[in-house]
Write an enzyme that holds these catalytic residues in place. Structure first.
Site, short mmCIF file in Angstrom:
data_model
loop_
_atom_site.label_atom_id
_atom_site.label_comp_id
_atom_site.label_asym_id
_atom_site.label_seq_id
_atom_site.Cartn_x
_atom_site.Cartn_y
_atom_site.Cartn_z
N HIS A 119 0.85 -1.13 -0.01
CA HIS A 119 -0.07 0.21 0.07
C HIS A 119 0.96 1.34 -0.02
CE1 HIS A 119 -3.65 2.32 0.83
NE2 HIS A 119 -2.88 3.20 1.41
N CYS A 120 0.73 1.99 -1.06
CA CYS A 120 1.59 3.26 -1.17
C CYS A 120 0.90 4.48 -0.54
CB CYS A 120 1.90 3.56 -2.72
SG CYS A 120 3.15 4.80 -2.77
#
Length: 341
Positions: free
Chosen positions: A178-179
């Site tokens: 997850h960025c």
């Protein structure tokens, strides 16, 4: 303000930039260090303040938030504002080639496009309607991904190479990570946009660093400062040294030197991360799989079988460098998997 004070401020800015760049990685050395420092500080910080701090940190690093997106845009605007306001104008006066000066803007246009695509594209969220087709795409390797494992949150069997994202509260097909900078998961269907976003961001930082460094070098050469001399604090005449030169540039162009330090740092960090992502693409791994294999102490997938017999486990998803990269830009479907088998 003297050089030492400016240099200390500069170091603080660079360290803050490094912290911002590393922030958001769930198991990074930075967060482990912060966690350790928090445990030590808990003995002297009031309980109420600790609870408020924990809620704020949880909000930042464990829930979806636009804060890092806003920070990303603000940093980009600050760098391009300084580049446009000073560096571009000075370089134009020094007769730098116009295409060379416009290259950062071209890269910015591409980067913004890939940023929007990466943020808005469905990464591969697993739902009841697509679960049956997604579960057929990848085989279970029996080590990192076991058949029959059910996600306790989504209440569905996890397809191979998928993972539940605690930020988005969904399982994602071919989950990478997850960025927080794009406020989205990186999965099978937006991995290509993330890679291109990362590549253009690295190129932007490198290009601005090269142009800014070229400008400062040109200033030094035109001024003839390297062949000059100065009077030190003891009244003695000395030839110009590198330290004096850096100090002079720092005091003459403080904002430009600040920006140069930041973009050089950014180029190194992003360049290294870009190379790591290229390695993952060439070997058909995700960040999640790479970390899981290290946690399992199976460097390149060494593992123990049921009879305590150590054997070499190969990456069953790798099909050669070209096919692996092709899979990033054209994700597999259940129909293609049937044809290949």
């Amino acid at each position: 303000m003297d050089f030492l004070s400016l240099f200390l401020i500069y170091l603080c800015v660079v360290l803050a930039a490094l912290l911002c760049t590393c922030a958001g990685r769930k198991e990074s050395f930075l967060l482990r260090s912060v966690s350790g420092a928090a445990q030590v500080a808990s003995f002297v910080i009031p309980t109420q303040l600790q609870r408020v701090t924990q809620r704020v940190l949880h909000r930042l690093f464990h829930t979806r938030s636009c804060l890092f997106v806003v920070l990303h845009i603000a940093l980009q605007a600050a760098v391009y504002g300084e580049y446009t306001w000073e560096v571009f104008v000075y370089c134009w006066e020094l007769q730098f080639q116009l295409p060379f000066l416009l290259l950062p803007y071209l890269l910015l246009a591409g980067n913004v496009s890939f940023f929007v695509l990466c943020s808005c594209t469905n990464p591969g969220v697993i739902t009841k309607s697509n679960h049956a087709s997604l579960v057929k795409i990848y085989a279970y390797d029996g080590v990192l991904f076991q058949r029959g494992v059910v996600c306790t949150t989504c209440n569905t069997e996890k397809p191979a190479r998928s993972k539940h994202c605690s930020f988005c509260s969904t399982c994602v097909h071919r989950f990478d990570h997850h960025c927080v900078w794009v406020n989205n998961c990186i999965g099978a269907f937006n991995a290509k946009y993330f890679f291109l976003y990362l590549l253009t961001l690295s190129a932007m930082a490198a290009t601005i660093a090269v142009i800014t460094a070229a400008f400062l070098i040109q200033v030094v050469l035109l001024s003839g400062m390297m062949h000059g001399s100065y009077i030190d604090d003891h009244g003695q005449e000395r030839a110009v040294e590198i330290l004096f030169l850096i100090q002079h540039l720092f005091l003459t162009f403080p904002r430009i030197v600040f920006m140069l330090g930041f973009v050089i740092l950014l180029t190194l960090v992003l360049g290294a991360y870009c190379c790591f992502n290229l390695y993952l693409a060439l070997t058909n791994q995700t960040s999640n799989e790479w970390h899981k294999s290290r946690r399992c102490e199976c460097s390149h997938h060494l593992t123990l079988q049921p009879h305590d017999r150590r054997v070499v486990y190969k990456n069953i998803y790798s099909k050669g460098a070209w096919m692996n990269v092709k899979e990033i830009f054209r994700p597999l479907t259940a129909l293609e998997r049937k044809k290949k088998t």
